[in-house]
Design a protein around this motif. Structure first.
Motif, mmCIF file in Angstrom:
data_model
loop_
_atom_site.group_PDB
_atom_site.id
_atom_site.type_symbol
_atom_site.label_atom_id
_atom_site.label_comp_id
_atom_site.label_asym_id
_atom_site.label_seq_id
_atom_site.Cartn_x
_atom_site.Cartn_y
_atom_site.Cartn_z
ATOM 1 N N ALA A 72 78.327 48.875 79.388
ATOM 2 C CA ALA A 72 79.095 49.428 78.274
ATOM 3 C C ALA A 72 79.858 48.301 77.595
ATOM 4 N N VAL A 73 79.901 48.323 76.294
ATOM 5 C CA VAL A 73 80.722 47.366 75.556
ATOM 6 C C VAL A 73 81.863 48.136 74.897
ATOM 7 N N PRO A 74 83.043 47.501 74.833
ATOM 8 C CA PRO A 74 84.192 48.208 74.254
ATOM 9 C C PRO A 74 84.015 48.476 72.766
ATOM 10 N N ALA A 75 83.258 47.610 72.079
ATOM 11 C CA ALA A 75 83.044 47.802 70.640
ATOM 12 C C ALA A 75 81.775 47.085 70.227
ATOM 13 N N LEU A 76 81.130 47.608 69.201
ATOM 14 C CA LEU A 76 79.926 46.997 68.649
ATOM 15 C C LEU A 76 80.265 46.405 67.285
ATOM 16 N N PRO A 77 80.252 45.064 67.147
ATOM 17 C CA PRO A 77 80.616 44.454 65.865
ATOM 18 C C PRO A 77 79.553 44.731 64.794
ATOM 19 N N LEU A 78 80.018 45.052 63.589
ATOM 20 C CA LEU A 78 79.132 45.233 62.433
ATOM 21 C C LEU A 78 79.582 44.248 61.349
ATOM 22 N N PRO A 79 78.979 43.055 61.310
ATOM 23 C CA PRO A 79 79.371 42.083 60.272
ATOM 24 C C PRO A 79 79.020 42.626 58.879
ATOM 25 N N GLY A 110 87.575 49.597 60.474
ATOM 26 C CA GLY A 110 87.410 48.587 59.422
ATOM 27 C C GLY A 110 88.382 47.443 59.604
ATOM 28 N N PRO A 111 88.313 46.455 58.700
ATOM 29 C CA PRO A 111 89.211 45.295 58.792
ATOM 30 C C PRO A 111 90.677 45.678 58.627
ATOM 31 N N VAL A 160 81.763 46.110 54.859
ATOM 32 C CA VAL A 160 82.813 45.139 55.203
ATOM 33 C C VAL A 160 82.809 44.978 56.719
ATOM 34 N N ASP A 161 83.350 43.888 57.221
ATOM 35 C CA ASP A 161 83.390 43.659 58.667
ATOM 36 C C ASP A 161 84.010 44.859 59.369
ATOM 37 N N SER A 162 83.280 45.418 60.296
ATOM 38 C CA SER A 162 83.723 46.628 60.979
ATOM 39 C C SER A 162 83.263 46.577 62.423
ATOM 40 N N ARG A 163 83.667 47.563 63.191
ATOM 41 C CA ARG A 163 83.115 47.685 64.529
ATOM 42 C C ARG A 163 83.112 49.149 64.953
ATOM 43 N N VAL A 164 82.082 49.471 65.684
ATOM 44 C CA VAL A 164 82.004 50.821 66.236
ATOM 45 C C VAL A 164 82.830 50.810 67.514
ATOM 46 N N VAL A 165 83.867 51.645 67.567
ATOM 47 C CA VAL A 165 84.770 51.619 68.719
ATOM 48 C C VAL A 165 84.586 52.824 69.637
ATOM 49 N N GLU A 166 83.870 53.816 69.162
ATOM 50 C CA GLU A 166 83.694 55.013 69.971
ATOM 51 C C GLU A 166 82.506 55.793 69.446
ATOM 52 N N ALA A 167 81.851 56.504 70.349
ATOM 53 C CA ALA A 167 80.781 57.416 69.935
ATOM 54 C C ALA A 167 80.965 58.717 70.696
ATOM 55 N N ARG A 168 80.635 59.818 70.038
ATOM 56 C CA ARG A 168 80.797 61.142 70.654
ATOM 57 C C ARG A 168 79.588 61.993 70.315
ATOM 58 N N SER A 169 79.267 62.927 71.167
ATOM 59 C CA SER A 169 78.220 63.893 70.851
ATOM 60 C C SER A 169 78.450 65.162 71.656
ATOM 61 N N PRO A 170 78.281 66.319 71.021
ATOM 62 C CA PRO A 170 78.410 67.568 71.769
ATOM 63 C C PRO A 170 77.264 67.774 72.759
ATOM 64 N N LYS A 217 91.946 48.089 60.135
ATOM 65 C CA LYS A 217 92.243 48.812 61.383
ATOM 66 C C LYS A 217 92.206 50.330 61.224
ATOM 67 N N GLN A 218 91.875 50.782 60.038
ATOM 68 C CA GLN A 218 91.691 52.217 59.830
ATOM 69 C C GLN A 218 90.415 52.663 60.537
ATOM 70 N N ARG A 219 90.469 53.823 61.153
ATOM 71 C CA ARG A 219 89.286 54.360 61.820
ATOM 72 C C ARG A 219 88.715 55.505 60.996
ATOM 73 N N ARG A 220 87.415 55.455 60.811
ATOM 74 C CA ARG A 220 86.728 56.515 60.083
ATOM 75 C C ARG A 220 85.558 56.980 60.919
ATOM 76 N N THR A 221 85.185 58.228 60.733
ATOM 77 C CA THR A 221 84.049 58.729 61.486
ATOM 78 C C THR A 221 82.797 58.732 60.609
ATOM 79 N N VAL A 222 81.680 58.467 61.249
ATOM 80 C CA VAL A 222 80.381 58.515 60.590
ATOM 81 C C VAL A 222 79.552 59.542 61.344
ATOM 82 N N GLU A 223 79.111 60.555 60.627
ATOM 83 C CA GLU A 223 78.327 61.612 61.275
ATOM 84 C C GLU A 223 76.842 61.266 61.188
ATOM 85 N N VAL A 224 76.180 61.330 62.328
ATOM 86 C CA VAL A 224 74.759 61.005 62.400
ATOM 87 C C VAL A 224 74.045 62.229 62.966
ATOM 88 N N ASN A 225 72.910 62.571 62.387
ATOM 89 C CA ASN A 225 72.090 63.629 62.962
ATOM 90 C C ASN A 225 70.766 62.987 63.352
#
Ligand SMILES: [Cu+2]
Length: 161
Positions: free
Chosen positions: A86-93, A130-131, A55-65, A133-141
């Protein structure tokens, strides 16, 4: 005697269950993540991957240890010079693959705590809104690829912040 059929049934059940769980959380799919390796004094590098959101979403933050600061960057030609910002958010249509690649969008890892060499892997957390406005985390390795990876020769080394 019947341990194997039972195991197969369990596997089938898991395979049926996983996609459903995905949809329930509108999870972003991450394909082929990787981080460019660094030389000893290098304090910054890029992470790359393909992101697809259901669904239409955007990446609003990224973190890494692995890094002191993580930003979402965009690279663009500006008067003949490749620059990134730097961009404030990356749109994911919805249902459209968005590629983070050298020379385009990338996750910028700055203030690296140690050099990254091929064979290492870097945990990265993406915060996706997400659309609703809920924020969820996606873990990437993301595995580290050698600095001289052919696909990585364009762009990222020569530009300035
Ligand atoms: Cu960058």
């Amino acid at each position: 005697m019947n341990a194997l059929p039972r195991l197969r049934t369990l596997c089938a059940a898991l395979m049926l269950t996983l996609p459903l769980a995905h949809n329930a959380f509108a999870q972003v799919t991450v394909t082929d993540p990787w981080v460019r390796g660094t030389v000893p004094e290098q304090k910054a590098t890029g992470a790359f991957m393909r992101l697809t959101a259901p669904v239409d979403s955007r990446v609003v933050e990224a973190r890494s240890p692995a890094a002191g600061t993580v930003e979402i960057h965009e690279m663009k030609m500006d008067n003949g010079v490749m620059r990134m910002r730097a961009v404030p958010a990356l749109p994911l249509p919805a249902n459209k693959a968005v590629d983070l690649v050298p020379g385009g969008y990338h996750v910028m890892l700055m203030g690296l705590k140690q050099p990254l060499k091929a064979g290492d892997s870097v945990p990265i957390t993406l915060v996706v809104e997400g659309p609703d406005k809920q924020r969820r985390t996606v873990e990437v390795n993301a595995p580290v690829r050698a600095l001289n990876t052919p696909a990585a020769t364009s762009g990222h080394g020569a530009h300035k912040h």
